[in-house]
Design an enzyme around this catalytic site. Structure first.
Site, PDB file in Angstrom:
ATOM      1  N   MET A  26       0.840  -1.195   0.000  1.00 52.88           N
ATOM      2  CA  MET A  26       0.000   0.000   0.000  1.00 52.88           C
ATOM      3  C   MET A  26       0.883   1.256   0.000  1.00 52.88           C
ATOM      4  SD  MET A  26      -3.599  -0.669   1.908  1.00 52.88           S
ATOM      5  CE  MET A  26      -3.074  -0.383   3.581  1.00 52.88           C
ATOM      6  N   GLY A  27       2.139   1.095  -0.403  1.00 58.29           N
ATOM      7  CA  GLY A  27       3.027   2.240  -0.476  1.00 58.29           C
ATOM      8  C   GLY A  27       3.614   2.608   0.873  1.00 58.29           C
ATOM      9  N   HIS A  33       9.700  -3.649   3.032  1.00 60.32           N
ATOM     10  CA  HIS A  33       9.230  -3.829   1.660  1.00 60.32           C
ATOM     11  C   HIS A  33      10.400  -4.104   0.715  1.00 60.32           C
ATOM     12  CE1 HIS A  33       5.920  -1.192   3.333  1.00 60.32           C
ATOM     13  NE2 HIS A  33       5.213  -2.183   2.818  1.00 60.32           N
ATOM     14  N   GLN A  60     -10.475  -2.221   2.465  1.00 61.32           N
ATOM     15  CA  GLN A  60     -10.055  -2.823   3.729  1.00 61.32           C
ATOM     16  C   GLN A  60     -10.024  -1.819   4.883  1.00 61.32           C
ATOM     17  OE1 GLN A  60      -6.268  -4.030   1.826  1.00 61.32           O
ATOM     18  NE2 GLN A  60      -5.255  -3.424   3.722  1.00 61.32           N
ATOM     19  N   GLY A 146       5.101  -9.915   4.113  1.00 61.00           N
ATOM     20  CA  GLY A 146       5.801  -9.940   5.382  1.00 61.00           C
ATOM     21  C   GLY A 146       4.970 -10.659   6.432  1.00 61.00           C
ATOM     22  N   GLU A 147       5.646 -11.276   7.389  1.00 59.08           N
ATOM     23  CA  GLU A 147       4.954 -12.016   8.441  1.00 59.08           C
ATOM     24  C   GLU A 147       4.432 -11.128   9.559  1.00 59.08           C
ATOM     25  OE1 GLU A 147       7.650 -15.047   9.735  1.00 59.08           O
ATOM     26  OE2 GLU A 147       7.142 -16.384   8.071  1.00 59.08           O
ATOM     27  N   MET A 183       8.939  -3.051  11.688  1.00 63.51           N
ATOM     28  CA  MET A 183       8.800  -1.935  10.759  1.00 63.51           C
ATOM     29  C   MET A 183       7.370  -1.878  10.237  1.00 63.51           C
ATOM     30  SD  MET A 183      12.302  -1.738   8.557  1.00 63.51           S
ATOM     31  CE  MET A 183      13.861  -1.382   9.375  1.00 63.51           C
ATOM     32  N   ARG A 186       3.022   2.880   9.500  1.00 63.86           N
ATOM     33  CA  ARG A 186       2.343   3.734  10.479  1.00 63.86           C
ATOM     34  C   ARG A 186       3.266   4.171  11.621  1.00 63.86           C
ATOM     35  NH1 ARG A 186      -1.920   0.174   8.880  1.00 63.86           N
ATOM     36  NH2 ARG A 186      -3.806   1.290   8.232  1.00 63.86           N
TER      37      ARG A 186
END
Length: 274
Positions: A26-27, A33, A60, A146-147, A183, A186
């Site tokens: 989502m940038g 990332h 979402q 990512g987890e 990381m 937000r």
């Protein structure tokens, strides 16, 4: 790096590039990332290419969640992707992803129940719908997540298996700051004092995991961790031991410790194996 903003361009570029590994985002990209782009390159192998999508998915976000507040930095994101060796960036607008008259969403039961599913009704419907569209739009052979958002990863895996979507899903370890904070885009909203406290979320999970490994009953280990976070000023939405794939609560090991805790205006998610 090529950039596609409409579906015909995307499909032409995907056909030209050959087998694709996709990194959906989502940038507001960070080092986590970038690590997914590197993992995607390894996963797709010689002769393949890496694509990343940037789309802030309105489906979402709930009615009480501020879609407009989600951080956006298109120029910085594209520069980061190109520097990481990404071959194709897919940047659809809302009208391209959800054209007028759309009437289909995807509801995944099972792993979407409870936790984030309860805290954010409709959230995983939006996640499943957009991921299915991204996989089908790009024809990706593999997609990497990512987890950190563990429940999301299990929802996507369940959807792909149930719908026979030929995209292999790979989960990659959470990338952390030096002090252990997972990381997240937000994190930039944390005030300095909050940022200093934020690593306690990961520390609480580690403490609970140590207690469980030493034989402490799950209720006691989890209760201690919740109390510690609450005493430090966090509002704990949940901190639980769950079955890794189903997300059902358990008292047995092995499992997954998951947490969501609010600090000021920021909601922090994390998880570790236990």
């Amino acid at each position: 790096m090529r950039i596609a903003r409409d579906l015909p361009t995307l499909r032409a570029e995907a056909e030209r590039l050959g087998p694709l590994a996709l990194v959906p985002t989502m940038g507001a990209l960070h080092a986590g990332h970038v690590s997914l782009v590197a993992a995607a390159r390894r996963a797709v192998g010689p002769g393949g290419a890496v694509a990343a999508s940037i789309f802030v998915n309105p489906l979402q976000f709930g009615p009480n969640e501020d879609l407009s507040r989600y951080p956006r930095d298109e120029a910085g994101d594209l520069a980061a992707l190109e520097a990481a060796g990404c071959d194709l960036a897919w940047l659809p607008g809302v009208e391209a992803m959800y054209p007028p008259g759309r009437a289909t969403t995807i509801e995944v039961e099972g792993p979407s129940a409870g936790w984030e599913g309860a805290a954010r009704p409709g959230h995983f419907r939006g996640v499943a719908t957009v991921c299915a569209k991204l996989f089908l739009q790009t024809g990706a052979r593999v997609a990497l997540f990512g987890e950190k958002d563990w429940q999301q990863l299990q929802v996507v895996r369940r959807m792909v298996a149930d719908l026979d979507i030929p995209t292999r899903i790979i989960g990659c370890p959470t990338v952390r700051e030096a002090d252990g904070l997972a990381m997240s885009s937000r994190n930039r909203f944390l005030a300095p004092a909050e940022r200093a406290l934020a690593p306690r979320v990961h520390a609480a999970l580690q403490e609970a995991a140590r207690g469980l490994a030493a034989g402490q009953p799950a209720a006691a280990a989890l209760g201690d961790a919740r109390a510690g976070l609450g005493g430090a000023g966090f509002v704990v939405d949940y901190l639980a031991l769950v079955e890794p794939e189903t997300l059902r609560e358990t008292a047995m090991l092995p499992g997954r410790l998951i947490v969501a805790a609010r600090l000021g205006s920021v909601r922090l998610l994390d998880n570790i194996a236990a």
